[in-house]
Design an enzyme around this catalytic site. Structure first.
Site, PDB file in Angstrom:
ATOM      1  N   GLY A 109       0.813  -1.214   0.000  1.00 16.74           N
ATOM      2  CA  GLY A 109       0.000   0.000   0.000  1.00 16.74           C
ATOM      3  C   GLY A 109       0.840   1.253   0.000  1.00 16.74           C
ATOM      4  CG  ASN A 110      -0.592   4.577  -1.388  1.00 14.24           C
ATOM      5  OD1 ASN A 110      -1.347   5.308  -0.765  1.00 14.24           O
ATOM      6  ND2 ASN A 110      -0.971   3.920  -2.490  1.00 14.24           N
TER       7      ASN A 110
END
Length: 404
Positions: free
Chosen positions: A213-214
């Site tokens: 993810g981020n």
């Protein structure tokens, strides 16, 4: 002579109240408006007083309450109230009230006020799903929006009785934010437009527990959606993995991965006048996700994960765009911000690209943002550090110019 705290010095809001069960929530909206320094005149319909009585509205507003044009005739209330207002905000706006407003009827003080108002007018509908979706109601909403009124999309959730669906009055706090934005000078230049905004960060599953993810919080995308709604647009927000509450008047589609984001955006885009891809979409995803949690073993200190590119949603939207559609991209860069931004704009082919610098303690999750809006025409507009809503307003200013 008016003093610093007199009603004459305060922003003047007419709070129209329709005859719906949700009117009890409007008491909280009224409280927020008065406590933040607004002078509020409550103008209910006759039947609205069956739900919340006149003494409650008078006590909370500190001003007289009437439903009829025949009260205090010497003051010509059916003309003066609308003429003197800085904002008319109708909540809940029932199906009946929307119909009367759309057709210009003037059979009580509220509908007379709507006809004489030359300030922004906002309707916050609340009714059962079937009533909201009826072609007659949708036609009335379209008419009001075409005239420049802001008609907020109702929320989805529990309705009267056991019913659940779209038609719920948005949270009073969210309605208050819409009112404040409009009073601050927000225009209705997006009235009658449908915009799609993506927000948040996608998560690409490795197994049922872990993901790639981020750091995106979704705050900038949500700010874009809120400001667009306040400027009169019908807004569809495709949100990936955010913990933020649904903005008032915005239809929210929740997704998780890049492929889910792609499907949702492509489903909404064909009917949209504008698509803004503010979400942080992962560039890669695992070729395959394990069906069970991957266990740590003693045999190896490494775990190779094979990755494959995700689809380029922004580029696909540009290729498939409808005639006249405006497409806006975002570019989050850590270095050589403008250089990378200009290259991305040329590569993607969108109309506008908002490029900003990001990092561990910069932009992600912060209330402020700065950036540069790059245009396909070659112009560049720098937006100094400010709130994310201020950056959103600048983006919509540029979009409105293109739409015009």
């Amino acid at each position: 002579m008016s003093g610093p705290n007199s009603v004459a010095d305060k922003p003047r809001v007419v709070l129209g109240v329709g005859a719906g069960i949700a009117s009890y929530k409007v008491c909280e909206l009224l409280r927020r408006l008065t406590e933040s320094g607004h002078a509020v005149r409550v103008v209910p319909t006759r039947d609205a007083l069956r739900f919340v009585g006149e003494p409650t509205w008078a006590a909370l507003s500190g001003q007289p309450v009437s439903t009829e044009v025949w009260n205090s005739v010497s003051e010509v209330p059916h003309v003066r109230i609308g003429q003197d207002a800085d904002l008319v905000f109708v909540a809940p706006a029932t199906a009946d009230l929307l119909a009367r407003a759309a057709h210009g009827l003037a059979d009580d003080l509220l509908t007379n006020t709507l006809l004489t108002a030359r300030c922004p007018v906002v309707f916050a509908p609340a009714m059962h799903t079937e009533m909201w979706e009826h072609p007659a109601t949708q036609a009335n909403v379209a008419t009001l929006r075409a005239r420049g009124c802001v008609v907020i999309e109702p929320a989805s959730g529990r309705l009267t009785g056991a019913d659940t669906g779209k038609g719920r009055l948005p949270d009073p706090g969210e309605l208050f934010e819409v009112a404040v934005r409009i009073l601050a000078g927000t225009t209705s230049d997006l009235a009658g437009r449908h915009v799609v905004v993506s927000a948040g960060g996608t998560r690409e599953p490795i197994d049922p527990v872990r993901f790639i993810g981020n750091r995106s919080s979704g705050l900038q995308g949500y700010a874009l959606a809120k400001v667009a709604a306040a400027r009169g647009a019908k807004v569809t927000l495709v949100a990936a993995n955010t913990a933020l509450p649904d903005p008032a008047g915005v239809s929210v589609v929740r997704v998780g991965s890049a492929l889910e984001m792609r499907e949702a955006v492509h489903a909404a885009a064909p009917a949209a006048d504008v698509v803004v891809m503010a979400a942080a979409v992962a560039d890669f995803r695992p070729v395959s996700a394990a069906g069970q949690k991957i266990k740590k073993t003693e045999e190896s200190d490494t775990l190779p994960i094979e990755l494959v590119k995700n689809p380029d949603i922004l580029a696909e939207l540009v290729v498939q765009r409808a005639s006249g559609q405006v497409i806006v991209g975002f570019a989050a860069e850590t270095d050589n911000v403008l250089e990378h931004g200009r290259a991305k704009l040329a590569r993607k082919g969108c109309d506008l690209l908002v490029v900003n610098q990001v990092g561990e303690n910069l932009t992600f999750g912060a209330p402020d943002n700065a950036g540069v809006i790059l245009s396909a025409t070659g112009s560049e507009r720098e937006i100094p550090l400010g709130t994310k809503e201020e950056l959103a307003a600048a983006v919509w200013d540029e979009v409105a110019t293109l739409l015009a």
